[in-house]
Design a protein around this motif. Structure first.
Motif, short mmCIF file in Angstrom:
data_model
loop_
_atom_site.label_atom_id
_atom_site.label_comp_id
_atom_site.label_asym_id
_atom_site.label_seq_id
_atom_site.Cartn_x
_atom_site.Cartn_y
_atom_site.Cartn_z
N VAL A 32 32.29 34.48 31.76
CA VAL A 32 33.68 34.54 32.20
C VAL A 32 34.30 35.80 31.61
O VAL A 32 34.25 36.02 30.41
N SER A 33 34.86 36.60 32.48
CA SER A 33 35.48 37.85 32.05
C SER A 33 36.79 37.57 31.33
O SER A 33 37.61 36.79 31.78
N LYS A 34 36.96 38.22 30.19
CA LYS A 34 38.21 38.08 29.45
C LYS A 34 39.06 39.35 29.59
O LYS A 34 39.98 39.56 28.84
N GLU A 35 38.69 40.16 30.57
CA GLU A 35 39.43 41.37 30.86
C GLU A 35 40.70 41.01 31.63
O GLU A 35 40.65 40.23 32.58
N PRO A 36 41.83 41.59 31.25
CA PRO A 36 43.06 41.29 32.00
C PRO A 36 43.02 41.91 33.40
O PRO A 36 42.39 42.95 33.61
N ASN A 37 43.72 41.27 34.33
CA ASN A 37 43.76 41.79 35.69
C ASN A 37 44.73 42.98 35.76
O ASN A 37 45.41 43.30 34.79
N ALA A 38 44.79 43.63 36.91
CA ALA A 38 45.58 44.85 37.07
C ALA A 38 47.06 44.61 36.80
O ALA A 38 47.74 45.46 36.19
N GLU A 39 47.59 43.47 37.23
CA GLU A 39 49.00 43.17 37.02
C GLU A 39 49.33 43.03 35.53
O GLU A 39 50.35 43.53 35.06
N THR A 40 48.45 42.40 34.79
CA THR A 40 48.65 42.23 33.35
C THR A 40 48.56 43.57 32.63
O THR A 40 49.37 43.86 31.74
N VAL A 41 47.60 44.40 33.03
CA VAL A 41 47.45 45.73 32.41
C VAL A 41 48.70 46.56 32.66
O VAL A 41 49.21 47.23 31.76
#
Length: 65
Positions: A32-41
Motif C-alpha cells: 500500500v502506497s503511503k505517498e500523498p496524492n497530488a491534491e495533498t502535495v
C-alpha cells in the motif's frame, strides 16, 4: 485463474504466505502506497509557501467555513 485480495495482520503475513505456498497458491504481496496524492502535495506546498490561514481556536476555524 482467480484473484483474491485478503488483508492479513503484519505479524501473521509469513504464516499465511507459507500456508498458501504449501497449497500451491501463487502469492504476490501488494504494498500500500503511503505517498500523498497530488491534491495533498499541492496543499502541503501551499502551506510551506505561507499561504495557509491561522486560527486562534476551533471556533474561529468553524466560523470561517
Amino acid at each position: 485463474m482467480e484473484t483474491l485480495e485478503i488483508k492479513v495482520p503484519d505479524n501473521k503475513t509469513a504464516l499465511v504466505k507459507a500456508y498458501l505456498k504449501e497449497l500451491g497458491v501463487i502469492v504476490k504481496v501488494k504494498k500500500v502506497s503511503k505517498e500523498p496524492n497530488a491534491e495533498t502535495v499541492a496543499a502541503m506546498n501551499e502551506l510551506k509557501a505561507g499561504k495557509g490561514k491561522k486560527f486562534n481556536n476551533v471556533d474561529e476555524l468553524f466560523d470561517s467555513i
